[in-house]
Design a protein around this motif. Structure first.
Motif, short mmCIF file in Angstrom:
data_model
loop_
_atom_site.label_atom_id
_atom_site.label_comp_id
_atom_site.label_asym_id
_atom_site.label_seq_id
_atom_site.Cartn_x
_atom_site.Cartn_y
_atom_site.Cartn_z
N PRO A 108 2.33 11.22 -2.63
CA PRO A 108 3.39 10.69 -3.50
C PRO A 108 3.96 9.38 -2.96
O PRO A 108 4.13 8.41 -3.72
CB PRO A 108 4.47 11.78 -3.48
N THR A 109 4.25 9.36 -1.67
CA THR A 109 4.83 8.15 -1.10
C THR A 109 3.88 6.97 -1.21
O THR A 109 4.28 5.87 -1.60
CB THR A 109 5.21 8.39 0.38
N MET A 110 2.61 7.22 -0.88
CA MET A 110 1.69 6.09 -0.88
C MET A 110 1.44 5.57 -2.30
O MET A 110 1.43 4.36 -2.53
CB MET A 110 0.36 6.45 -0.23
N GLY B 101 3.46 5.75 -4.81
CA GLY B 101 4.68 5.04 -5.19
C GLY B 101 4.76 3.67 -4.54
O GLY B 101 5.04 2.67 -5.20
N LEU B 102 4.50 3.62 -3.25
CA LEU B 102 4.62 2.34 -2.54
C LEU B 102 3.61 1.33 -3.06
O LEU B 102 3.93 0.15 -3.23
CB LEU B 102 4.38 2.54 -1.04
N VAL C 207 2.18 1.15 -6.03
CA VAL C 207 2.53 0.66 -7.36
C VAL C 207 3.80 -0.20 -7.32
O VAL C 207 3.84 -1.30 -7.87
CB VAL C 207 2.71 1.84 -8.34
N LEU C 208 4.83 0.31 -6.64
CA LEU C 208 6.12 -0.37 -6.70
C LEU C 208 6.20 -1.60 -5.82
O LEU C 208 6.93 -2.54 -6.12
CB LEU C 208 7.24 0.60 -6.29
#
Lengths: 277, 434, 303
Positions: free
Chosen positions: C26-28, C30-31, C33-34
């Motif tokens: 999830p973190t990767m 998200g990072l 994309v964002l």
């Protein structure tokens, strides 16, 4: 221990702490005093006005009248809670993996986490706006949450906390028949509670103070947050400081209460949660 | 307290396995708990019924109240249109517009400024209003000062209609003038009067005049009063013009002789005048509400037209109303802009004291909106006002010029040398304009 | 970092790998994309003369970088930014470490102190600016008033190029102490109390305890604080932006890289050049962070 030596030493410490405390509290105190002043008093330096000549509640009344505070509190509350949950959950998961598990790509991915922190946040605003816009999610709570879905800061922070824990804990858990997920959830996670609370405090604080993003993505005043709504008081040409400060006081009081509650919690947390070896 | 945290954790961890150790559990997929819960905060946004909702973006919260009143009146006459005023602070406003322009989601109607019009007009972000103006009954461009129209005219197409204007006035401390026995400034004042008054009034820690490193509320006015120029018609720097240099020398001299404090900082200017540290200063009409609210200013100050040299001049500028090129409701947006630009709308704006209306003659109504100061001076100056110098990349060279002139203000190099440097960097910058 | 142990991967290794990937997913995602994609776009844009609103970019190769290396202002900004970091990071960490250790002990009113020291973090930025503006004000400020009482002439704290960066650094130190303190206090909680009890039996002094127990066991948190403080200091912008105008004679001596980037990208709409400045900043921070990550083995004590 010799108590006779302790007392003077402690009072020296107190003197230093009090001096520091005065410096630290000055702007807050200033906010409070300014919020009761008249416009003239607020910018007067000659003569310098420290205390308002009379306590004017009018600034508060005006701010409350002009803004839909229940709505603003709700939007802010929803944003802060969602961001705190997301950052704690996702960061704890990733942090544990980075700190304790071995898997291909670990170094590379952790590098990306650090990488994100090195870039000034201003460059993310327009790309993220375009994403939210293309999802058709402007003027929603989701838009407020969006940049805070994941947290590189939190991942790095909690990784440091996990790295500080003794290896023996996992070995013991393994002997008990826990798989990795269970070890993480039941054994390791409770031990980094201070870190999670600290992360929660910072996430809440940064989300709360963020002004540029909500102002740009949620232009509708019904979808504004406290800080973005209040920032409008700072006009292009003149600033009504007493009103601005009254608004700021109204906005930060919940934050301060939250902090007071949580700092007790995270200071006292470990002693009773079996954090001892 | 502890419960609170465990609740928090429980919510977060609900997605993952929570069975006792030793169980043979395969974890379920991580559902993102928060991503899916995104209730819309703005129920009012949905075009559920017939009325069309227009967003009207502005950057000055001081004007919100008056404009809301006008929007309400407009809504009463147009029951099918609803106006949503969105206020964003000045610097966020441009980031918001930029993001909106890039993503194709601009507000329907919004304020435009001379520094930015070129970017928006040349990239086709604004609706061409020329034809609509031509066929309109109530909007005629000849009713606005030509200089203001020109700002928003790009390649012979009109992209915005003037909303208001601002001029610069000479603010003076009546009390100090009376105490020193100096005659109050009026339209007959010349540079010599300004200088001799500054000399008399400089005493007891008070400076006679405020001559800061500031263009619009400072040296620009002097340059044009002296017959100089900042930018020529063929977009060359005017800082090498002897008239310009002469004006700058006169201006910088105030600080050099100690008749003015050396001020470089924008916020410090108002600080000094509000605290009785200077007897005279140049400030734009947009400071009016701030100065009126200040008791010291209200009690001791008044405003007059600027003193003249070769001629009279005051820098003026004005906002315009623009419509997004891709608005879903061009007709309704035009109806609103038409109302704002009509005689009635402009008079109402002046009457409510929102701003000095651009419509010829409407400004007179604005004069009675403030009884504290002699604000008629601001309107009087329009006749000889000079539009704030601009080109396609004004913000770029303005900063460079300020930096170059700063050397003269701090006394490091002679004014002439600084001005020639300014001319050089400005011309370099202008040559890179598209 | 991970070495592939053998060609045949055991079930246990597989399980660890998949848990690892699953937990970071999830973190990767998200990072990436964002944040990572926008960073790559920024790097890409630094090779272009940018058009407005993301259109009409013209490829110019290394022109922006060439221009940047000739731009004295960029070098001023590099110098100012580094100097700021050197002033702020060591002092703020030392002070907050002292405060955190004191407030972790048996001091009366410690939870009150903890709240007060945190307050600069919650105070409205406008209030913070107002207070410091007033303190530093040349004509009416408190500091100059006190100095005049003891016969020292007024100092232009913000406008004088010689002192302005120090004045800015003082605000920086002041505002970051609460932040560091919370992190360090959290780290101190993780140190088992038994260690202190054991060493007290051995008769170790408080000072010795600090160096033998507290500091090593706090080092993972301290490492985090150092790395993030350096990054934050290198990204200094807000305070300078609010205190120093472009017209100020102190501008050249205080302008930071992020301030330059901001002016070029947003004020002058020259996104290509602004992007090149960001990439320079990124490169500098990366080198510093890399050195710190390398150096951590020398002093950071992971159990």
């Amino acid at each position: 221990m010799d108590t006779k030596i302790r007392i003077p030493r402690h009072s020296m410490i107190h003197v230093l702490l009090v001096i520091g405390a005065i410096l630290m509290i000055l702007p807050f105190f200033w906010m409070l005093l300014t919020s009761f002043k008249s416009v003239t008093e607020s910018t007067s330096m000659n003569p310098f006005v420290f205390f308002p000549t009379q306590w004017r509640w009018g600034n508060y009344i005006e701010v409350l009248r002009q803004n839909n505070f229940p709505r603003l509190y709700w939007n802010t509350f929803a944003m802060v809670v969602l961001r705190v949950i997301c950052s704690i959950v996702f960061s704890a998961m990733a942090a544990y993996a980075f700190a304790r598990l071995k898997f291909p790509g670990r170094g590379f991915f952790f590098g990306l986490v650090l990488f994100q922190m090195m870039v000034p946040t201003q460059i993310f605003i327009i790309p993220q706006y375009l994403m939210v816009d293309s999802l058709g999610m402007r003027n929603t709570i989701f838009a407020l949450l969006f940049p805070g879905l994941v947290s590189a800061f939190g991942t790095f922070l909690l990784r440091q906390f996990f790295m500080g824990l003794p290896k023996e804990l996992e070995e013991a858990a393994k002997l008990d028949g826990c798989n990795i997920g269970q070890t993480f959830l039941r054994i390791m996670l409770p031990l980094v509670r201070s870190g999670m609370v600290a992360l929660g405090i910072f996430t809440a604080l940064f989300a709360f103070k963020d002004l540029m993003w909500p102002m740009i993505v949620n232009t509708n005043s019904d979808a504004a947050t406290l800080s973005s709504a209040l920032a409008k008081i700072q006009g292009a040409y003149s600033v009504d400081y007493p009103e601005l400060m009254a608004a700021s006081v109204l906005a930060i009081i919940p934050m301060l209460i939250l902090y007071i509650i949580f700092q007790k919690q995270f200071i006292e947390g470990v002693a009773t949660s079996g954090g001892k070896l | 307290m502890k419960k609170r945290l465990s609740v928090l954790m429980a919510i977060g961890l609900a997605a993952s396995a929570l069975t006792a150790c030793g169980g043979n559990n395969t974890s379920s997929s991580p559902s993102a708990p928060a991503a899916s819960s995104a209730p819309s905060a703005s129920a009012s946004q949905k075009p559920s019924g017939d009325p069309v909702t227009l967003t009207y973006a502005i950057w000055d919260s001081n004007q919100e109240k008056g404009l809301r009143t006008m929007a309400d009146e407009f809504e009463d006459n147009h029951p099918d249109i609803k106006i949503n005023i969105e206020v964003t602070g000045w610097s966020e406003y441009w980031t918001m517009l930029e993001a909106g322009a890039t993503g194709g989601s601009l507000p329907d109607v919004f304020w435009m400024h001379s520094n930015e019009i070129y970017r928006y007009a040349s990239n086709g972000m604004l609706l061409d209003l020329s034809d609509r103006i031509k066929s309109s009954q109530s909007v005629k461009l000849e009713n606005y000062p030509e200089g203001l129209n020109q700002i928003y005219n790009f390649q012979d197409k009109q992209y915005a209609i003037p909303k208001d204007f601002d001029t610069i006035g000479l603010w003076y401390n009546k009390t100090m003038f009376d105490a020193a026995g100096v005659k109050h400034p009026d339209e007959t004042w010349t540079w010599d009067d300004l200088y001799s008054a500054a000399k008399v009034l400089t005493k007891d820690g008070v400076y006679g005049f405020l001559a800061p490193l500031h263009n619009q509320e400072g040296y620009y006015n002097f340059i044009y009063q002296n017959g100089g120029t900042v930018i020529t018609d063929d977009k060359q720097s005017g800082y090498d013009d002897p008239k310009t240099i002469e004006a700058l020398e006169y201006y910088v001299n105030f600080a050099k002789e100690g008749l003015s404090p050396a001020v470089f900082d924008d916020a410090e200017r108002a600080e000094l005048i509000k605290n009785g540290k200077v007897a005279m200063g140049y400030f734009g009409s947009w400071n009016l509400s701030g100065f009126t609210e200040n008791e010291y200013m209200a009690k001791n100050f008044d405003v007059a037209v600027l003193p003249k040299k070769e001629k009279q001049a005051s820098i003026y500028n004005g906002l315009g109303h623009a419509i997004a090129y891709n608005t879903k409701h061009p007709e309704e947006a035009w109806q609103f802009v038409e109302f704002l630009s009509s005689k009635e709308g402009q008079e109402r704006q002046a009457e409510l004291g929102v701003a000095i209306s651009a419509y010829n003659g409407a400004a007179d109504l604005w004069i009675s909106s403030n009884k504290t100061f002699n604000i008629k001076a601001f309107v009087d100056m329009v006749d000889y006002g000079v539009i704030r110098p601009y080109s396609n990349t004004t913000a770029v060279w303005e900063d460079k010029v300020n930096e170059a002139l700063g050397q003269a203000f701090s006394g490091k190099i002679p004014v002439k040398e600084a001005a020639l440097n300014a001319a050089k960097v400005m011309n370099e910058s202008l040559s890179q304009e598209k | 970092m991970s070495k592939v142990v053998s060609r045949r991967i055991s079930r246990q290794t597989w399980s660890e790998w998949s848990w690892g990937w699953f937990l970071i997913a999830p973190t990767m995602i998200g990072l990436i994309v964002l944040n990572i994609i926008p960073i790559i776009q920024t790097a890409y844009l630094s090779f272009f003369k940018s058009g407005d609103f993301g259109r009409g970019n013209i490829f110019v190769g290394l022109d922006n970088y060439r221009k940047m290396f000739d731009d004295v202002q960029v070098w001023h900004a590099v110098g100012n930014t580094l100097l700021y970091a050197v002033l702020v990071v060591p002092i703020s960490i030392a002070l907050s470490l002292i405060v955190a250790v004191l407030l972790n002990g048996e001091i009366r009113g410690k939870s009150l102190y903890r709240t007060i020291y945190f307050i600069p973090m919650v105070a409205a930025p406008a209030a913070v600016t107002m207070v410091w503006r007033w303190l530093y004000n040349e004509h009416f400020g408190l500091i100059n008033y006190v100095l005049s009482r003891i016969g020292i002439n007024a100092v232009d704290w913000v406008g004088n190029p010689k002192v302005s960066l120090i004045s800015i650094a003082i605000i920086g130190i002041w505002s970051v102490i609460g932040y560091n303190m919370v992190l360090l206090l959290a780290g101190l909680q993780e140190i088992p109390k038994d260690f202190y009890e054991a060493s007290e039996i051995d008769g170790a002094s408080k000072l010795r305890q600090f160096f033998v127990i507290t500091l090593p066991l706090l080092s993972p948190t301290l490492f985090f604080v150092v790395v993030t403080s350096v990054i934050q200091a290198m990204q200094v912008f807000d305070v300078i932006y609010m205190m120093i105008d472009v017209t100020s004679p102190a501008y050249e001596h205080t302008v930071s890289l992020v301030y330059l980037f901001y002016n070029n990208s947003f004020k002058y709409s020259n996104k290509g050049y602004g992007s090149a400045i960001v990439i320079l900043l990124l490169a500098i921070i990366m080198v510093i962070t890399f050195l710190q990550v390398r150096g951590q083995k020398k002093w950071v004590n992971y159990m």
